[in-house]
Design a protein around this motif. Sequence first.
Motif, short mmCIF file in Angstrom:
data_model
loop_
_atom_site.label_atom_id
_atom_site.label_comp_id
_atom_site.label_asym_id
_atom_site.label_seq_id
_atom_site.Cartn_x
_atom_site.Cartn_y
_atom_site.Cartn_z
N VAL A 124 76.08 85.23 30.44
CA VAL A 124 75.12 84.67 31.40
C VAL A 124 73.83 84.28 30.69
CG1 VAL A 124 73.69 85.16 33.43
CG2 VAL A 124 76.09 85.88 33.38
N GLN A 126 72.43 80.48 30.35
CA GLN A 126 71.10 80.11 30.86
C GLN A 126 70.25 79.51 29.75
OE1 GLN A 126 70.13 83.99 32.44
NE2 GLN A 126 70.62 83.41 34.54
N PHE A 148 72.45 86.02 38.90
CA PHE A 148 72.83 84.64 39.19
C PHE A 148 71.87 84.11 40.25
CE2 PHE A 148 76.45 85.42 36.74
CZ PHE A 148 77.20 84.28 36.59
N THR A 198 71.18 79.02 38.12
CA THR A 198 72.38 79.38 37.36
C THR A 198 73.64 78.92 38.07
OG1 THR A 198 71.21 81.31 36.47
CG2 THR A 198 73.63 81.30 36.30
#
Length: 376
Positions: free
Chosen positions: A275, A279, A292, A296
């Motif tokens: 993640v 990003q 999230f 995202t």
Amino acid sequence: MRIHEHEVDRRTLFRVGLGGAVVAVIGTELVLPGTATATPSAEFPWIIDCDTWGARPSSSPIQISGNTTNKIILHHMAFPNVTDYSRDHAIQLAKDCQNLHMDVNGWADTGQHFTVSRGGYVLEGRHQSLSTLEAGQHQVIAAHCPGENGNAIGIENEGTYVTETPPQALLDSLVTLCVTVCRQFGLQAWDIFGHWDFRVTDCPGIAFYAQFPMVRSRVLAAMGTPHSAIPARRWPDIWRFVDSPVVQVAQYLLNNVGYDLTADGSFGVDMNAAVADFQTTSGIPVTPDATFDLATWEALAPVLGKDDAGPPVDAIQFMLARKGYTDVTPTGTFDHPTKKAVQDLQRLHRLTPDGKVDLSTWCALVGGSVREALRA
């Protein structure tokens, strides 16, 4: 930082005043005595408080979160769909639930903040949930949804709603309670989610979950929120302490852009790193705890249609099947049954039923709210 129920021993204690009472603060948590005597609510007399229904004292001090309350999570209790709609039954329900949670689950008190009976009676669940609702500042840390217990108000609804829907009296009282929670904690109708959005579970049930657009719309109308204030999409803000079907969808989507995650719904350390990397490479601010957020989700979710294939289609078919679309099978190809199910989902959320999975359809699919569905 969000809070888990058993983290208090790792934080430093000090003392502050809260509404004239002296309480302990543990890091970002406030702790209230579990045996404190409450008085019936003057502001919300329709909520039956713990003392009135005869709750047992909690087995350990009640913790108050220092976090901002950011959502409501709805549950079904998986209790029988009884036809006793009386107040006496509602009180016994609250006692049975507390006994189950304390004596079987080993929790300190009732897991949820509030309970709604099939007869439409609203009862306080965990001690101090009503007084903190009145204050509208910091909620009780509960035990209804791991990862969300310190920032989500949990409401249990009596019954089992996989194939049946709740009675009207329950729905009416649930709407009233949701409106109250929203007003007190500064939430909106689009901040209402279901348990399975943040946990691997069958709760709140397929049939009940399909009523969420209606519930949200009724809350919106009761609050008088102008349509211009409704965001285009409110996505579920999964993060590193949440395991759920929505996490599994996110894993499929991350795999689609080059990561190698096991799509099992468990938000592991490898997903945290993926993640943050996604990003960063997408020019999106890196969120705390791999959350999230809207940016995202909207950078990750591709537009899909008939004959597309790959991990995003796996995600769509997986989630549609979980939500009761039994004709959908995991073929990995956007076939005709998948398109028909997507169209049905779009109709439920008042989206154009074209069978294409755009951002709003993705948002509705993973449990979020879309502007089109929120109509008074």
